[in-house]
Design a protein around this motif. Sequence first.
Motif, mmCIF file in Angstrom:
data_model
loop_
_atom_site.group_PDB
_atom_site.id
_atom_site.type_symbol
_atom_site.label_atom_id
_atom_site.label_comp_id
_atom_site.label_asym_id
_atom_site.label_seq_id
_atom_site.Cartn_x
_atom_site.Cartn_y
_atom_site.Cartn_z
ATOM 1 N N ASP A 109 -73.184 -14.340 40.832
ATOM 2 C CA ASP A 109 -72.445 -13.609 41.847
ATOM 3 C C ASP A 109 -72.622 -12.115 41.583
ATOM 4 O O ASP A 109 -73.228 -11.720 40.586
ATOM 5 N N PRO A 110 -72.115 -11.255 42.465
ATOM 6 C CA PRO A 110 -72.325 -9.818 42.255
ATOM 7 C C PRO A 110 -71.816 -9.303 40.912
ATOM 8 O O PRO A 110 -72.458 -8.449 40.298
ATOM 9 N N LYS A 111 -70.697 -9.808 40.429
ATOM 10 C CA LYS A 111 -70.149 -9.343 39.156
ATOM 11 C C LYS A 111 -71.109 -9.637 38.013
ATOM 12 O O LYS A 111 -71.421 -8.757 37.207
ATOM 13 N N LEU A 112 -71.594 -10.881 37.941
ATOM 14 C CA LEU A 112 -72.546 -11.245 36.891
ATOM 15 C C LEU A 112 -73.866 -10.524 37.102
ATOM 16 O O LEU A 112 -74.509 -10.085 36.136
ATOM 17 N N GLY A 113 -74.278 -10.397 38.355
ATOM 18 C CA GLY A 113 -75.525 -9.701 38.654
ATOM 19 C C GLY A 113 -75.532 -8.278 38.145
ATOM 20 O O GLY A 113 -76.505 -7.813 37.548
ATOM 21 N N LEU A 114 -74.434 -7.562 38.360
ATOM 22 C CA LEU A 114 -74.321 -6.191 37.861
ATOM 23 C C LEU A 114 -74.288 -6.163 36.340
ATOM 24 O O LEU A 114 -74.873 -5.279 35.703
ATOM 25 N N GLN A 115 -73.625 -7.143 35.758
ATOM 26 C CA GLN A 115 -73.459 -7.183 34.310
ATOM 27 C C GLN A 115 -74.784 -7.344 33.584
ATOM 28 O O GLN A 115 -75.025 -6.698 32.558
ATOM 29 N N ILE A 116 -75.678 -8.196 34.126
ATOM 30 C CA ILE A 116 -76.945 -8.477 33.442
ATOM 31 C C ILE A 116 -78.106 -7.649 33.992
ATOM 32 O O ILE A 116 -79.220 -7.738 33.477
ATOM 33 N N GLY A 117 -77.867 -6.870 35.036
ATOM 34 C CA GLY A 117 -78.918 -6.012 35.572
ATOM 35 C C GLY A 117 -79.763 -6.643 36.662
ATOM 36 O O GLY A 117 -80.767 -6.054 37.067
ATOM 37 N N LEU A 118 -79.364 -7.818 37.150
ATOM 38 C CA LEU A 118 -80.112 -8.426 38.251
ATOM 39 C C LEU A 118 -79.753 -7.754 39.568
ATOM 40 O O LEU A 118 -80.594 -7.635 40.459
ATOM 41 N N ALA A 119 -78.509 -7.314 39.703
ATOM 42 C CA ALA A 119 -78.064 -6.592 40.891
ATOM 43 C C ALA A 119 -77.931 -5.115 40.566
ATOM 44 O O ALA A 119 -77.537 -4.738 39.458
ATOM 45 N N ASP A 120 -78.270 -4.281 41.543
ATOM 46 C CA ASP A 120 -78.190 -2.833 41.367
ATOM 47 C C ASP A 120 -77.038 -2.220 42.143
ATOM 48 O O ASP A 120 -76.772 -1.023 42.012
ATOM 49 N N GLY A 121 -76.368 -3.038 42.937
ATOM 50 C CA GLY A 121 -75.241 -2.547 43.711
ATOM 51 C C GLY A 121 -74.670 -3.660 44.564
ATOM 52 O O GLY A 121 -75.266 -4.737 44.700
ATOM 53 N N VAL A 122 -73.502 -3.400 45.134
ATOM 54 C CA VAL A 122 -72.825 -4.377 45.987
ATOM 55 C C VAL A 122 -72.510 -3.722 47.327
ATOM 56 O O VAL A 122 -71.998 -2.590 47.361
ATOM 57 N N VAL A 123 -72.835 -4.397 48.419
ATOM 58 C CA VAL A 123 -72.468 -3.903 49.745
ATOM 59 C C VAL A 123 -71.170 -4.569 50.156
ATOM 60 O O VAL A 123 -70.968 -5.762 49.926
ATOM 61 N N GLU A 124 -70.289 -3.782 50.751
ATOM 62 C CA GLU A 124 -68.967 -4.278 51.106
ATOM 63 C C GLU A 124 -69.025 -5.112 52.380
ATOM 64 O O GLU A 124 -69.928 -4.959 53.207
#
Length: 236
Positions: free
Chosen positions: A145-160
């Motif tokens: 999910d976005p939280k885990l994605g940001l934590q491990i570097g797979l996600a660079d941001g979240v769109v609202e």
Amino acid sequence: MNALSGGMMVDLEERVSELENWTDGKGLILCGAAETFCSGSDLNAVRAISNPQDGMKMSMFMQNTLTRLLRLPLISVALVEGRALGGGAELTTACDFRLMASDSVIQFVHKHMGLVPGWGGGARLVRIVGSQNALKLLGGALKVDPKLGLQIGLADGVVEDAQTVEAPGSHLEQAEKWLGTYIKGPAPVIQAVKKVVLSGRELPLSEALKTEMGVFGTVWGGPANLQALASKSKHK
């Protein structure tokens, strides 16, 4: 769910070929229709080529297409809405960045199908999140999910969520604004930036240095460089 059929794989390759000839381009956003990214390969297409020989041909074709996508002289971002599963998860790794909607999920479900990534997604994933995290995502088929994605570097941001008061526009408009930060300036300069980073990511240091020098030579004394010198612009 935007599952990739054989025809869609060919369409994707054709779009990449068009983008390779987009001389004025600077940025690219990859997203799915109907607010869902991609659920992987179409199962009917998979069943039709279930022998190893055809599977290898598909792997070779998609590895080539997605490698070329990542190597485009454009700064690219995958806008992940809904689910990105299996091959869809691999597709996200063929972009420079990934933005996730608040309710989206990226999941490498290959293990559940008795498979491993075959479109280059495994190798790219290691470079994005490191080998330890890649093992967890592939071996555990973890839902990111976005939280885990940001934590491990797979996600660079979240769109609202576009329906919330705080959201500054649709998901796509937010992605365009986010990407806009990194593609301000003349196309030749942005393309040169991407080429330098790409060489540093893929080549041994000695070769990357030669490539960087060559790219530097294409912009030194170029229109953007001369204009900046003439205007005596100050760094901000």
